[in-house]
Design a protein around this motif. Structure first.
Motif, short mmCIF file in Angstrom:
data_model
loop_
_atom_site.label_atom_id
_atom_site.label_comp_id
_atom_site.label_asym_id
_atom_site.label_seq_id
_atom_site.Cartn_x
_atom_site.Cartn_y
_atom_site.Cartn_z
N GLN A 153 112.47 -2.39 -73.37
CA GLN A 153 112.20 -1.66 -72.11
C GLN A 153 110.73 -1.75 -71.72
O GLN A 153 110.39 -1.82 -70.55
CB GLN A 153 112.58 -0.16 -72.26
CG GLN A 153 114.07 0.11 -72.44
CD GLN A 153 114.86 0.11 -71.12
OE1 GLN A 153 114.35 -0.33 -70.09
NE2 GLN A 153 116.10 0.55 -71.19
N ARG A 154 109.85 -1.76 -72.71
CA ARG A 154 108.41 -1.89 -72.44
C ARG A 154 108.11 -3.21 -71.73
O ARG A 154 107.28 -3.26 -70.83
CB ARG A 154 107.59 -1.86 -73.74
CG ARG A 154 107.63 -0.60 -74.53
CD ARG A 154 106.70 0.46 -74.09
NE ARG A 154 105.36 -0.01 -73.79
CZ ARG A 154 104.45 0.69 -73.10
NH1 ARG A 154 104.78 1.88 -72.63
NH2 ARG A 154 103.26 0.22 -72.88
N ALA A 180 109.31 -3.02 -68.16
CA ALA A 180 108.41 -2.16 -67.37
C ALA A 180 107.14 -2.91 -66.99
O ALA A 180 106.50 -2.59 -65.99
CB ALA A 180 108.08 -0.90 -68.15
N ASN A 209 107.18 -6.00 -66.14
CA ASN A 209 107.66 -7.12 -65.31
C ASN A 209 107.74 -8.44 -66.05
O ASN A 209 107.57 -9.50 -65.45
CB ASN A 209 106.79 -7.29 -64.05
CG ASN A 209 107.00 -6.13 -63.10
OD1 ASN A 209 108.13 -5.67 -62.93
ND2 ASN A 209 105.91 -5.64 -62.52
N ALA A 243 118.15 -1.76 -66.47
CA ALA A 243 116.71 -1.85 -66.20
C ALA A 243 116.29 -3.26 -65.78
O ALA A 243 115.10 -3.52 -65.60
CB ALA A 243 115.93 -1.41 -67.43
N LYS A 251 108.50 3.86 -77.58
CA LYS A 251 108.66 4.19 -76.15
C LYS A 251 107.31 4.21 -75.45
O LYS A 251 107.18 3.77 -74.30
CB LYS A 251 109.30 5.58 -76.01
CG LYS A 251 110.79 5.57 -76.27
CD LYS A 251 111.37 6.95 -76.00
CE LYS A 251 112.88 6.92 -76.25
NZ LYS A 251 113.45 8.25 -76.46
N ASN A 289 102.04 -5.09 -75.43
CA ASN A 289 103.03 -4.24 -74.77
C ASN A 289 103.63 -3.22 -75.74
O ASN A 289 104.19 -2.22 -75.33
CB ASN A 289 104.15 -5.08 -74.16
CG ASN A 289 103.69 -5.82 -72.93
OD1 ASN A 289 103.45 -5.20 -71.90
ND2 ASN A 289 103.51 -7.13 -73.05
#
Ligand SMILES: NC(=O)c1ccc[n+]([C@@H]2O[C@H](COP(=O)([O-])OP(=O)(O)OC[C@H]3O[C@@H](n4cnc5c(N)ncnc54)[C@H](OP(=O)(O)O)[C@@H]3O)[C@@H](O)[C@H]2O)c1
Length: 288
Positions: free
Chosen positions: A17-18, A21, A23, A42, A126, A150
């Motif tokens: 997910q990181r 986020a 891109n 996502a 997270k 990241n």
């Protein structure tokens, strides 16, 4: 650059997910496909087979249970042909011996391999605040640094492949030993009828204090070991890894072997999927 993320369990999911986020295009694979749904929502591309993800990406991140899972996902007949020309970043907790063997297999298949095991758990994953220990050549480390940032602000280059994995095991030996030592003193103080807050106050003011004690205190007080960040079965896995490697290094491992027995007791109490603070429940069960 597209990243293949293989293994979207407790840690892999927030880590992937990181990337989304930030891109960074992600193609994700997980053995149990249901766990991919949040990543799909996502914006991740989903691969039905690991080799499809590996082929579609430049860089492959592994966050899997153990070396057996890595061999099955990365180095099966179908997958190993896809590794050619890919950069493999191995972030699971395995042994240094296994990491070097996997490096050899990846290099033989025409890929490059670095290891970047992590310290920290789901909240840190997270928040992008994991501590990354990197085993790689300096040039490889520098080339992958922006990607690794990241997951944690300051990935540390430890040395060649194997060294970062060894350091990670050394850290987990401390987590297991310190939690067990704290749980035993806590249990003793409780059974002596001493005020827990007084115990903690003196501990906090002393040179003995470590933040992990307060992190695990409320779970132990409440006997609440649900929603684990790091389950007992993984602490036992890492403890076994440490014992194996430390014995090979000709060290006396009796203290951590005692911790291992307590973890095995927790497993027998059906706590394998409970948070590792449930070591306290095994301590409370007495010396059976
Ligand atoms: N949790 C933590 O706090 C933490 C912290 C630092 C490091 N680690 C390490 O990070 C790694 C992942 O931990 P986690 O907590 O994310 O564990 P997890 O939630 O159990 O995820 C494990 C992943 O490995 C996959 N897997 C297991 N066996 C497989 C096999 N034979 N073939 C294919 N896929 C397989 C699982 O797929 P399924 O979903 O299909 O089961 C899942 O994607 C472990 O090495 C752990 O020791 C964990």
């Amino acid at each position: 650059m597209k990243v293949a993320f293989l293994g979207t369990g407790l840690m892999g999911q927030p880590m992937a997910q990181r990337l989304l986020a930030a891109n960074i295009p992600v193609i994700a694979y997980n053995r149990t496909p249901e766990k991919l749904e949040p990543l799909k929502a996502a914006g991740a591309e989903i691969a039905a087979k690991p080799y499809q993800a590996i082929r579609a990406a430049d860089c492959v991140i592994l966050m899997l249970t153990n070396a057996a899972a890595i061999y099955s996902v990365l180095l099966s007949d179908r997958s190993s042909g896809s590794v050619t020309g890919r950069s493999i970043i191995q972030m699971s907790t395995i042994t240094p011996t296994e990491s070097k063997e996997i490096q050899d297999a990846v290099v033989a298949a025409g890929g490059e391999y670095i290891e970047a095991p992590v310290l920290g758990s789901i909240p840190e994953a997270k928040a992008g605040e994991l501590i990354l220990m990197v085993g790689a050549y300096r040039e490889q480390y520098q080339r992958h640094l922006d990607l690794l940032k990241n997951f944690g602000p300051e990935p540390v280059l430890v040395g060649k492949v194997g060294t970062a994995t060894a350091l990670k095991l050394a850290m987990n030996q401390l987590i297991a030993s310190m939690t067990t030592a704290f749980a035993l003193s806590f249990g003793f103080v409780q059974r002596q009828g001493i005020d827990i807050e007084l115990f903690m106050q003196i501990l906090r003011d002393s040179a003995l204090y470590a933040p992990i004690f307060d992190n695990k205190l409320s779970r132990m007080v409440d006997g609440n070991y649900t929603n684990p960040n790091f389950p007992i079965k993984y602490m036992l896995k890492d403890t076994d890894f440490f014992i194996e490697e430390a014995k090979s290094a000709d060290l006396n491992v009796r203290s951590i072997e005692g911790v291992k027995q307590i973890l095995e007791m927790a497993m027998k109490m059906s706590l394998e999927y409970a948070d590792y603070s449930s070591i306290f429940a095994a301590i409370q069960a007495g010396d059976r």
